[in-house]
Motif scaffolding. Structure first.
Motif, PDB file in Angstrom:
ATOM      1  N   ALA A  89       0.827  -1.204   0.000  1.00 21.34           N
ATOM      2  CA  ALA A  89       0.000   0.000   0.000  1.00 21.34           C
ATOM      3  C   ALA A  89       0.861   1.253   0.000  1.00 21.34           C
ATOM      4  CB  ALA A  89      -0.931   0.004   1.214  1.00 21.34           C
ATOM      5  N   VAL A 155      -4.971   5.271   2.929  1.00 15.83           N
ATOM      6  CA  VAL A 155      -4.615   4.551   1.702  1.00 15.83           C
ATOM      7  C   VAL A 155      -4.878   5.395   0.459  1.00 15.83           C
ATOM      8  CG1 VAL A 155      -5.074   2.516   0.295  1.00 15.83           C
ATOM      9  CG2 VAL A 155      -5.072   2.329   2.790  1.00 15.83           C
ATOM     10  N   ILE A 158      -3.537   0.598  -3.167  1.00 13.44           N
ATOM     11  CA  ILE A 158      -3.232  -0.709  -2.578  1.00 13.44           C
ATOM     12  C   ILE A 158      -3.442  -1.779  -3.638  1.00 13.44           C
ATOM     13  CG2 ILE A 158      -5.588  -1.019  -1.682  1.00 13.44           C
ATOM     14  CD1 ILE A 158      -4.287  -2.472   0.736  1.00 13.44           C
TER      15      ILE A 158
END
Length: 264
Positions: A89, A155, A158
């Motif tokens: 990620a 995030v 990812i």
């Protein structure tokens, strides 16, 4: 030349000069590269609080587990995550960003500072509507305030880890484990900071007694302690003289004492 003519010429020249200055190209500061993490996906469907839901973008709670680290993923859009698979990620490690910014209020307004959480959100997801940014920043602040030492990762991207990135766990052997008192194990310490500066969220510091498992190579492999101060210790920097049992390598269950000096 009359006085009025002189003043008019002066103003024209002044404005022209200012226009020339304003035409200089603006130098934009390059954006910092995103943080990167990798680990095995842990998907929890039993975390059902409103705060957890705010981090999940409509899905379940997701963690990436990498050795001693367990990153709580914060999504702004849904991603398909399969439990047990390795993922890589990119994004913003919230506590790292918050601590790098610092706290001008010296904790007077609580930890973490609201402005730092907003900065972390804007860094990860620029261009959001103001109300969305405020909502995400509020959720991030609440999560970090409750569990300051447990990393939250915003995030940006990812994807499944490539074959070359995956950590191969095949071929692991059964290794015996022995219990060693803290004072005896301390004598085997070769490297590792047992005195640290207190974190922003616990500025007075203190002493933490952390239960750990040391692998057969003398490195910290597991942290079995509920103390959040223990979770801030850079365990990867610790190295002990390896232990043997019956002439064979052995793991060690022990306790490590780490002192946190007050922040100045």
């Amino acid at each position: 030349m009359t006085r009025s003519t002189y003043v008019s010429c002066f103003l024209v020249l002044t404005l022209a000069g200012l226009g020339g200055c304003s035409s200089e190209p603006t130098v934009k500061q390059a954006a910092a590269p995103p943080d990167k993490i990798q680990g095995k996906a842990l998907v929890l469907t039993n975390e059902s609080t409103a705060l957890d839901a705010a981090l999940n973008a409509g899905g379940p709670s997701v963690y990436l587990v990498d050795g001693l680290k367990r990153y709580r993923l914060f999504f702004n859009k849904p991603f398909q995550i399969d439990p047990g698979k390795q993922y890589a990620a990119e994004g913003v490690y919230a506590q790292k960003t918050i601590d790098a910014i610092g706290d001008a209020g010296q904790g007077k307004n609580g930890y973490p500072p609201e402005s730092s959480c907003e900065r972390a959100v804007k860094t990860a997801w620029p261009g959001l509507a103001f109300d969305v940014t405020d909502s995400y920043a509020s959720s991030l602040r609440a999560k970090v305030n409750r569990f300051p030492a447990r990393p939250v990762f915003l995030v940006m991207r990812i994807e499944p880890a490539t074959a070359s990135d995956k950590k191969d766990a095949d071929g692991e052997k059964e290794i015996p484990t022995v219990s060693v008192p803290a004072d005896k194990q301390r004598a085997l310490l070769k490297d590792g900071p047992t005195v640290l500066t207190a974190p922003l969220w616990e500025p007075t510091g203190g002493t933490a007694r952390c239960k750990v498992v040391i692998d057969e190579q003398g490195k910290i492999a597991e942290l079995n302690s509920g103390s959040q101060l223990c979770e801030t210790v850079p365990w990867s920097d610790f190295h002990y003289q390896p232990t043997q049992k019956g002439g064979h390598p052995a793991k060690v269950e022990t306790e490590v004492e780490v002192r946190f000096d007050p922040r100045k």
